[in-house]
Design an enzyme around this catalytic site. Structure first.
Site, PDB file in Angstrom:
ATOM      1  N   SER A   8     -99.872  89.694  70.575  1.00  0.00           N
ATOM      2  CA  SER A   8     -99.322  88.356  70.358  1.00  0.00           C
ATOM      3  C   SER A   8     -97.827  88.472  70.122  1.00  0.00           C
ATOM      4  CB  SER A   8     -99.980  87.704  69.143  1.00  0.00           C
ATOM      5  OG  SER A   8     -99.156  86.634  68.715  1.00  0.00           O
ATOM      6  N   HIS A  33    -100.393  87.596  74.811  1.00  0.00           N
ATOM      7  CA  HIS A  33    -100.847  86.393  74.112  1.00  0.00           C
ATOM      8  C   HIS A  33     -99.621  85.601  73.644  1.00  0.00           C
ATOM      9  CE1 HIS A  33    -103.926  84.141  71.865  1.00  0.00           C
ATOM     10  NE2 HIS A  33    -103.065  84.106  70.863  1.00  0.00           N
ATOM     11  N   ASP A  35     -98.332  82.365  71.754  1.00  0.00           N
ATOM     12  CA  ASP A  35     -98.739  81.355  70.770  1.00  0.00           C
ATOM     13  C   ASP A  35     -97.767  80.179  70.738  1.00  0.00           C
ATOM     14  OD1 ASP A  35    -101.116  82.401  69.387  1.00  0.00           O
ATOM     15  OD2 ASP A  35     -99.808  84.051  68.810  1.00  0.00           O
ATOM     16  N   MET A  37     -96.872  76.657  68.927  1.00  0.00           N
ATOM     17  CA  MET A  37     -97.130  75.889  67.700  1.00  0.00           C
ATOM     18  C   MET A  37     -96.142  74.741  67.575  1.00  0.00           C
ATOM     19  SD  MET A  37     -97.738  79.000  65.029  1.00  0.00           S
ATOM     20  CE  MET A  37     -98.826  80.372  65.432  1.00  0.00           C
ATOM     21  N   HIS A  67    -101.990  80.258  74.126  1.00  0.00           N
ATOM     22  CA  HIS A  67    -102.812  79.677  73.057  1.00  0.00           C
ATOM     23  C   HIS A  67    -102.075  78.462  72.508  1.00  0.00           C
ATOM     24  CE1 HIS A  67    -104.558  80.400  68.720  1.00  0.00           C
ATOM     25  NE2 HIS A  67    -104.930  79.245  69.242  1.00  0.00           N
ATOM     26  N   MET A  69    -101.485  75.460  70.176  1.00  0.00           N
ATOM     27  CA  MET A  69    -101.783  74.868  68.868  1.00  0.00           C
ATOM     28  C   MET A  69    -100.864  73.667  68.733  1.00  0.00           C
ATOM     29  SD  MET A  69    -102.010  78.557  66.942  1.00  0.00           S
ATOM     30  CE  MET A  69    -101.172  79.380  68.292  1.00  0.00           C
ATOM     31  N   MET A 138    -110.999  82.182  66.151  1.00  0.00           N
ATOM     32  CA  MET A 138    -109.918  82.451  65.201  1.00  0.00           C
ATOM     33  C   MET A 138    -110.497  83.174  63.983  1.00  0.00           C
ATOM     34  SD  MET A 138    -107.163  81.328  66.604  1.00  0.00           S
ATOM     35  CE  MET A 138    -106.122  81.823  65.225  1.00  0.00           C
ATOM     36  N   GLY A 143    -101.572  79.414  62.669  1.00  0.00           N
ATOM     37  CA  GLY A 143    -100.258  79.001  62.181  1.00  0.00           C
ATOM     38  C   GLY A 143     -99.295  80.144  61.934  1.00  0.00           C
ATOM     39  N   PHE A 144     -99.831  81.300  61.545  1.00  0.00           N
ATOM     40  CA  PHE A 144     -98.934  82.396  61.180  1.00  0.00           C
ATOM     41  C   PHE A 144     -99.523  83.746  61.580  1.00  0.00           C
ATOM     42  CE2 PHE A 144     -98.392  78.922  58.217  1.00  0.00           C
ATOM     43  CZ  PHE A 144     -97.024  78.696  58.311  1.00  0.00           C
ATOM     44  N   GLY A 145     -98.626  84.679  61.850  1.00  0.00           N
ATOM     45  CA  GLY A 145     -99.042  86.057  62.021  1.00  0.00           C
ATOM     46  C   GLY A 145     -99.179  86.716  60.657  1.00  0.00           C
ATOM     47  N   GLY A 146     -99.806  87.868  60.639  1.00  0.00           N
ATOM     48  CA  GLY A 146     -99.838  88.691  59.435  1.00  0.00           C
ATOM     49  C   GLY A 146    -100.780  88.233  58.348  1.00  0.00           C
ATOM     50  N   ASP A 176    -108.845  86.442  67.414  1.00  0.00           N
ATOM     51  CA  ASP A 176    -107.409  86.302  67.138  1.00  0.00           C
ATOM     52  C   ASP A 176    -107.182  86.137  65.644  1.00  0.00           C
ATOM     53  OD1 ASP A 176    -104.699  85.665  67.117  1.00  0.00           O
ATOM     54  OD2 ASP A 176    -104.914  83.834  68.311  1.00  0.00           O
ATOM     55  N   GLY A 177    -106.468  87.112  65.055  1.00  0.00           N
ATOM     56  CA  GLY A 177    -106.072  86.986  63.665  1.00  0.00           C
ATOM     57  C   GLY A 177    -106.501  88.182  62.828  1.00  0.00           C
ATOM     58  N   SER A 199     -99.045  91.271  64.386  1.00  0.00           N
ATOM     59  CA  SER A 199     -98.344  92.119  63.423  1.00  0.00           C
ATOM     60  C   SER A 199     -98.797  93.573  63.516  1.00  0.00           C
ATOM     61  CB  SER A 199     -98.535  91.581  62.004  1.00  0.00           C
ATOM     62  OG  SER A 199     -99.910  91.403  61.723  1.00  0.00           O
TER      63      SER A 199
HETATM   64  C1  DX5 Z   1    -102.109  82.708  64.631  1.00  0.00           C
HETATM   65  C2  DX5 Z   1    -101.918  83.145  66.056  1.00  0.00           C
HETATM   66  C3  DX5 Z   1    -102.158  84.575  66.290  1.00  0.00           C
HETATM   67  C4  DX5 Z   1    -101.233  85.484  65.533  1.00  0.00           C
HETATM   68  C5  DX5 Z   1    -102.003  86.697  65.163  1.00  0.00           C
HETATM   69  O1  DX5 Z   1    -102.146  81.329  64.581  1.00  0.00           O
HETATM   70  O2  DX5 Z   1    -102.803  82.433  66.920  1.00  0.00           O
HETATM   71  O3  DX5 Z   1    -102.164  84.886  67.674  1.00  0.00           O
HETATM   72  O4  DX5 Z   1    -100.102  85.891  66.258  1.00  0.00           O
HETATM   73  O5  DX5 Z   1    -101.215  87.494  64.368  1.00  0.00           O
HETATM   74  P1  DX5 Z   1    -101.821  88.728  63.594  1.00  0.00           P
HETATM   75  O6  DX5 Z   1    -102.408  89.677  64.600  1.00  0.00           O
HETATM   76  O7  DX5 Z   1    -100.644  89.281  62.872  1.00  0.00           O
HETATM   77  O8  DX5 Z   1    -102.886  88.190  62.665  1.00  0.00           O
HETATM   78 ZN    ZN Z   2    -103.035  83.077  69.007  1.00  0.00          ZN
END
Ligand code: DX5
Ligand code: ZN
Length: 222
Positions: A8, A33, A35, A37, A67, A69, A138, A143-146, A176-177, A199
């Site tokens: 991602s 991937h 993302d 948002m 993806h 969102m 999911m 909404g966020f990575g990590g 994903d996540g 991440s």
């Molecule tokens: C979250 C995203 C993911 C995100 C995953 O809303 O859809 O694709 O980048 O990040 P990691 O792998 O760090 O959880």
């Molecule tokens: Zn995603």
């Protein structure tokens, strides 16, 4: 099993996005991937079709797994089709008419994905399974990575794996996540075949090839 690793780019260095994508592809990524948002459906704001178009113009021809969102989602689908998306995934909460949205994606020549959040029941898949090429579970709230992996998502992966197998259709099952080398095998055992990792790849400190190889090694044990 033909597993796909899907870095991602949410966790990539955006000032060097094209280079980052080339680097993960060289390191063994199968798809990218992407993302999207909108600070409305999810509390974060990222990138849109112009960025995808620029990457295509720069010669990046990898499979782009978009993806979305964003809410409402329909108007952006045409823009992403024109920009060069290969797979476009949508959340059922972002459209009033899911059947129409999935049809728009497929009629535009892309593969259609349906995304389920941790608290969204997967029953609706049965109604539209003939229009779906990918299901995305999911394993964090979008909404966020990590963020930390939500373990109950594995049950959902297993449930959807049963639905896909019963349908006899060629549908990829993506998660994903919070995916990392130490839980990717659990996701595969539950039935996933496509693994998003942001991440874990871009913020790990290790080189991308080492990280992706450790994920493949874990998958080889399944
Ligand atoms: C979250 C995203 C993911 C995100 C995953 O809303 O859809 O694709 O980048 O990040 P990691 O792998 O760090 O959880
Ligand atoms: Zn995603």
């Amino acid at each position: 099993m033909n597993y796909w690793i899907a870095p991602s780019i949410l966790s990539a260095d955006f000032s060097r996005l094209g280079e980052e994508i080339r680097d993960v592809l060289t390191a063994g990524a199968d798809v990218i991937h992407f993302d999207v948002m909108d600070n409305h459906y999810v509390p974060n704001l990222t990138i849109g079709p112009l960025v995808l178009e620029s990457l295509r113009k720069a010669g990046i021809d990898a499979t782009m797994d978009v993806h979305l969102m964003v809410k409402p989602v329909d108007r952006l689908i045409g823009d992403f089709l024109s920009a060069g998306a290969d797979i476009i995934s949508v959340h059922p909460e972002t459209t009033e008419h899911l059947h129409r949205t999935l049809s728009l994606i497929r009629e535009g020549g892309a593969k259609a994905g349906l995304v389920f959040n941790p608290a969204t029941p997967v029953d609706q898949l049965a109604e539209v399974i003939d229009l779906v090429d990918l299901v995305l579970i999911m394993s964090v709230n979008p909404g966020f990575g990590g963020q930390a992996f939500i373990a109950s998502s594995l049950t959902k992966v297993a449930d959807v794996r049963e639905m896909i197998d019963a349908s006899g259709r060629d549908i990829r099952l993506e998660i994903d996540g919070g995916i990392k080398a130490d839980n990717i095998a659990d996701a595969a055992r539950a039935g996933a075949d496509t693994f998003v990792a942001g991440s874990a790849i871009f913020s790990a400190g290790a080189d991308y090839e080492t990280t992706i190889r450790s994920m493949r090694d874990a998958l080889a044990s399944v």
